[in-house]
Design an enzyme around this catalytic site. Structure first.
Site, mmCIF file in Angstrom:
data_model
loop_
_atom_site.group_PDB
_atom_site.id
_atom_site.type_symbol
_atom_site.label_atom_id
_atom_site.label_comp_id
_atom_site.label_asym_id
_atom_site.label_seq_id
_atom_site.Cartn_x
_atom_site.Cartn_y
_atom_site.Cartn_z
ATOM 1 N N TYR A 153 0.735 -1.289 0.105
ATOM 2 C CA TYR A 153 -0.237 0.011 -0.178
ATOM 3 C C TYR A 153 1.008 1.257 0.051
ATOM 4 O O TYR A 153 0.527 2.402 -0.366
ATOM 5 C CB TYR A 153 -0.767 0.010 1.306
ATOM 6 C CG TYR A 153 -2.173 0.832 0.902
ATOM 7 C CD1 TYR A 153 -2.946 0.532 -0.076
ATOM 8 C CD2 TYR A 153 -2.473 1.963 1.716
ATOM 9 C CE1 TYR A 153 -4.245 1.372 -0.148
ATOM 10 C CE2 TYR A 153 -3.559 2.569 1.763
ATOM 11 C CZ TYR A 153 -4.450 2.347 0.603
ATOM 12 O OH TYR A 153 -5.757 3.144 0.513
ATOM 13 N N LYS A 160 -2.950 8.420 2.827
ATOM 14 C CA LYS A 160 -4.058 8.379 3.658
ATOM 15 C C LYS A 160 -4.088 9.032 4.966
ATOM 16 O O LYS A 160 -4.887 9.483 5.694
ATOM 17 C CB LYS A 160 -4.591 6.837 3.634
ATOM 18 C CG LYS A 160 -5.115 6.412 2.275
ATOM 19 C CD LYS A 160 -6.413 7.028 1.872
ATOM 20 C CE LYS A 160 -6.849 6.369 0.729
ATOM 21 N NZ LYS A 160 -8.117 7.190 -0.053
#
Ligand code: NDP
Length: 253
Positions: A153, A160
């Site tokens: 990720y 994020k």
């Protein structure tokens, strides 16, 4: 629940998009919606999806282009003269940054991911603010990789984290205007963007095994949480990141 409320949804790429699930939950509850898209190919998808909805505003908006963002809110102003909610459901990082070591992230990939996936929330909130004359609600989409290391990720996790932090700072700045800002941290869902992260299948399998509810989240469950957050039912909730992940995030060993 959303009768007489006007909302704009960023991030419908196709019928699998989380943004589309949010749109359906809002439409079923009486909202008037406008949509944005990026690129002609996506316009065709959106035109098909919104075909039965009458004269829906469908506006081109690549968030890396400030003029398009400004024009988007001018169109809303022209059509409705006001806005009650924004659902921000967009993110992007170059595919090569979503595998291997985070350490290898290039400057370009880092800045792109941050601009599209995190800064755009601030950009859109600033543009929406003057139209939210009676207060409003802004909702964005995050993921668990913001707070814990999730293999592959990488830079999106860092973006994020910035997105969740931006949610808190924006909630503070906009609170006095009765504009609330919240994030949903959704469990993994098989969408176009998610397929850009290597080994999505293993994320889905892990959630099924480990989450208290022993299953993955359905897009509609994320959509219904967005509905709650843009409705008056959540009128005292702001600056939060709400997990819609079948409980996955509470688990330790
Ligand atoms: P989708 O691919 O369906 O939606 C992502 C959207 O972001 C697309 O419409 C995409 O357009 C848009 N986008 C990318 N770059 C830009 C840009 N420069 N300007 C405007 N729009 C842009 O995937 P999801 O529905 O999965 O993603 C929605 C949000 O949910 C994202 O923030 C994602 O990180 C988040 N999320 C997703 C999870 C999942 O497992 N699917 C889990 C948790 C959070 P285009 O196709 O043209 O790039």
């Amino acid at each position: 629940m959303l009768k007489n409320k006007v909302g704009i949804i960023f991030g419908v790429a196709n019928k699998r998009s989380i943004a589309w699930a949010c749109a359906n939950s809002c439409l079923e509850n009486g909202a008037e919606l406008a949509f944005t898209y990026q690129g002609e190919r996506l316009k065709r998808n959106l035109d098909k999806l919104t075909a039965g909805m009458g004269d829906t505003l469908v506006i081109p908006c690549d968030v890396t282009n400030q003029a398009e963002v400004d024009r988007t809110f001018e169109e809303i102003d022209k059509r409705y003269g006001r806005l009650d909610f924004v659902i921000h459901s967009i993110a992007f990082a170059p595919r090569e940054a979503l595998e291997g070591e985070f350490l290898a992230t290039t400057r370009e990939a880092f800045l792109t991911a941050m601009e599209i996936s995190a800064f755009s929330l601030t950009q859109v909130s600033l543009a929406a603010m003057p139209l939210m004359k009676d207060g409003g609600s802004i909702v964005t989409m995050s993921y668990y990789g913001a707070e814990k290391v999730v293999k592959n990720y990488n830079v999106m996790g860092v973006a994020k984290s910035a997105l969740e932090s931006s949610t808190r700072y924006l909630a503070n700045d906009l609170g006095s205007r009765n504009i609330r800002v919240n994030a949903i941290s959704a469990g993994p869902i098989n969408t176009l963007s998610a397929r850009g992260v290597k080994n999505l299948g293993s994320f889905l399998k892990q959630v099924e095994e480990k989450a208290p509810l022993k299953r993955n989240v359905e897009p509609k469950e994320v959509g219904d949480t967005a509905l709650f957050l843009v409705s008056d039912l959540s009128s005292a909730i702001t600056g939060e990141t709400i997990y819609v992940d079948c409980g996955y995030n509470i688990m330790g060993i």
